[in-house]
Design a protein around this motif. Structure first.
Motif, PDB file in Angstrom:
ATOM      1  N   THR A  73       0.894  -1.298  -0.212  1.00  0.00           N
ATOM      2  CA  THR A  73       0.068   0.215  -0.005  1.00  0.00           C
ATOM      3  C   THR A  73       0.924   1.311   0.120  1.00  0.00           C
ATOM      4  O   THR A  73       2.063   1.183   0.122  1.00  0.00           O
ATOM      5  N   GLY A  74       0.055   2.447  -0.109  1.00  0.00           N
ATOM      6  CA  GLY A  74       0.954   3.557   0.019  1.00  0.00           C
ATOM      7  C   GLY A  74       1.095   4.050   1.501  1.00  0.00           C
ATOM      8  O   GLY A  74       0.787   3.002   2.647  1.00  0.00           O
ATOM      9  N   ALA A  75       1.865   5.203   1.894  1.00  0.00           N
ATOM     10  CA  ALA A  75       2.033   5.287   3.130  1.00  0.00           C
ATOM     11  C   ALA A  75       2.358   7.168   3.195  1.00  0.00           C
ATOM     12  O   ALA A  75       2.866   7.639   2.110  1.00  0.00           O
ATOM     13  N   PRO A  76       1.918   7.680   4.126  1.00  0.00           N
ATOM     14  CA  PRO A  76       1.877   9.156   4.322  1.00  0.00           C
ATOM     15  C   PRO A  76       3.491   9.438   4.650  1.00  0.00           C
ATOM     16  O   PRO A  76       3.671  10.306   5.782  1.00  0.00           O
ATOM     17  N   VAL A  77       4.296   9.038   4.015  1.00  0.00           N
ATOM     18  CA  VAL A  77       5.888   9.541   4.256  1.00  0.00           C
ATOM     19  C   VAL A  77       6.442  10.073   3.210  1.00  0.00           C
ATOM     20  O   VAL A  77       7.771  10.036   2.958  1.00  0.00           O
ATOM     21  N   GLU A  78       5.661  10.468   2.169  1.00  0.00           N
ATOM     22  CA  GLU A  78       6.394  10.717   0.664  1.00  0.00           C
ATOM     23  C   GLU A  78       7.315  12.003   0.739  1.00  0.00           C
ATOM     24  O   GLU A  78       8.046  12.073  -0.121  1.00  0.00           O
ATOM     25  N   GLN A  79       7.228  12.815   1.617  1.00  0.00           N
ATOM     26  CA  GLN A  79       8.016  13.926   1.720  1.00  0.00           C
ATOM     27  C   GLN A  79       9.288  13.791   2.337  1.00  0.00           C
ATOM     28  O   GLN A  79      10.341  14.651   2.557  1.00  0.00           O
ATOM     29  N   LEU A  80       9.557  12.601   2.981  1.00  0.00           N
ATOM     30  CA  LEU A  80      10.920  12.060   3.173  1.00  0.00           C
ATOM     31  C   LEU A  80      11.385  11.478   2.053  1.00  0.00           C
ATOM     32  O   LEU A  80      10.975  10.809   1.296  1.00  0.00           O
ATOM     33  N   ALA A  81      12.947  11.720   2.463  1.00  0.00           N
ATOM     34  CA  ALA A  81      13.731  10.735   1.447  1.00  0.00           C
ATOM     35  C   ALA A  81      13.467   9.330   1.872  1.00  0.00           C
ATOM     36  O   ALA A  81      13.371   8.801   2.978  1.00  0.00           O
ATOM     37  N   PHE A  82      13.346   8.442   0.582  1.00  0.00           N
ATOM     38  CA  PHE A  82      13.470   7.238   1.118  1.00  0.00           C
ATOM     39  C   PHE A  82      14.004   6.536   1.995  1.00  0.00           C
ATOM     40  O   PHE A  82      13.483   5.843   3.124  1.00  0.00           O
ATOM     41  N   GLU A  83      15.501   6.801   2.261  1.00  0.00           N
ATOM     42  CA  GLU A  83      16.208   6.279   3.035  1.00  0.00           C
ATOM     43  C   GLU A  83      16.006   6.811   4.542  1.00  0.00           C
ATOM     44  O   GLU A  83      16.315   6.332   5.476  1.00  0.00           O
ATOM     45  N   GLU A  84      15.241   7.920   4.588  1.00  0.00           N
ATOM     46  CA  GLU A  84      14.969   8.596   5.966  1.00  0.00           C
ATOM     47  C   GLU A  84      13.743   7.785   6.588  1.00  0.00           C
ATOM     48  O   GLU A  84      13.657   8.065   7.771  1.00  0.00           O
ATOM     49  N   VAL A  85      13.017   6.880   5.824  1.00  0.00           N
ATOM     50  CA  VAL A  85      11.832   6.460   6.251  1.00  0.00           C
ATOM     51  C   VAL A  85      12.451   5.263   7.370  1.00  0.00           C
ATOM     52  O   VAL A  85      13.157   4.545   6.921  1.00  0.00           O
TER      53      VAL A  85
END
Length: 315
Positions: free
Chosen positions: A106-118
């Motif tokens: 699914t999606g996730a509400p973290v799109e404004q983070l760089a991928f590696e910061e998730v």
């Protein structure tokens, strides 16, 4: 379709109220055909809402489906009870030695983070890598699609000046089997702050199934047919964007009303659902496709995937 899920899952009562056909374990055990086994990696905060949305879509098929839910363990889930997660969700350690016909990320509400910061990025990478050998076909949704495109193909995401929010049309390209029965132009909900850099899409490895001149590609599939990327939210309920809009307004955010969503763009006149039919059709086509290509014995999937990668077959 006879969908097999835990009888006391909260989604069951909602779906039964919509006349979605479910069967109990005893009846399912006496059916001759093998059920499809699906795994749903649910990264959304309100997991019960997402469970209902996805189960509603995968239920529209004559196939029997066994559904497992997967949770991330390297992240604190604040919007779903621990009791619900323990009762209905598996951890990656419990599934990594098994095979599935299909996986939905699914999606996730973290799109404004760089991928590696998730905080759970490495765990997600491990799951995506595992899926390439242990799953017949994978659907990636919204941020999950951006994550998959980035990890598997190096496709970068790009930030938008403002939230892409509303129902957007897209044009079908070609006649891929997953878009069988689609209108030439169809609609899908979008709710995101980022998109993908279309210039980084390698046509030798990825096929664009639909796109919009303003927001770019919306549906993409790997040339071997294994990974489907959906940048929008076909699974959204009629009211989902309205709830997001009201939530943003309550937070004092400057989110504009979702476009092409309310009747005459007026929230007071109600919502016009433009995407329901194509949402059901897309998932129906996907399930049928998985059923056609997956081996009868689940433990044969890794060998099938090795042959697929070796041959480099195109769809």
């Amino acid at each position: 379709m006879p969908i097999k899920i835990a009888e006391d899952l909260p989604a069951v009562s909602v779906l039964l109220g919509e006349d979605v056909f479910a069967i109990d374990n005893e009846r399912a055990a006496h059916q001759d055909i093998r059920p499809l086994r699906l795994l749903i990696l649910n990264l959304m905060p309100n997991k019960i809402d997402t469970e209902i949305q996805l189960l509603r879509l995968i239920s529209q098929s004559p196939l029997q489906i066994d559904v497992d839910f997967l949770k991330i363990t390297t992240h604190e889930h604040k919007n779903t009870s621990v009791t619900h997660l323990k009762k209905f969700y598996l951890e990656f350690e419990q599934v990594k030695d098994h095979c599935y016909d299909g996986l939905i990320i699914t999606g996730a509400p973290v799109e404004q983070l760089a991928f590696e910061e998730v905080d759970y990025w490495q765990e997600l990478v491990d799951i995506m890598d595992w899926s390439q050998n242990n799953v017949t076909s994978v659907i990636h949704i919204c941020w999950g699609a951006q994550a998959g495109l980035y990890h598997h193909y190096g496709v970068a995401k790009v930030p938008y000046k403002e939230k892409l929010f509303g129902i957007f049309s897209q044009t079908k390209l070609g006649n891929h089997r997953l878009c069988r029965g689609f209108d030439d132009i169809f609609w899908a909900p979008q709710s995101r702050y980022t998109g993908i850099d279309a210039a980084m899409i390698d046509p030798e490895r990825l096929q664009i199934l639909s796109q919009d001149p303003d927001i770019g590609p919306n549906l993409l599939i790997s040339k071997d047919g294994h990974d489907l990327f959906i940048l929008g939210h076909f699974e959204y309920d009629t009211e989902t964007l309205d709830k997001e809009y009201q939530r943003d307004q309550a937070k004092g955010l400057e989110t504009k009303a979702p476009v092409h969503y309310y009747v005459q763009d007026d929230p007071q006149q109600g919502i016009c659902n433009r995407w329901r039919a194509h949402a059901h059709l897309l998932y129906h086509n996907w399930l049928n496709d998985v059923y056609q290509i997956t081996p009868f014995a689940l433990d044969e999937i890794p060998q099938m995937q090795k042959m697929r990668m070796k041959k480099g077959d195109s769809v």
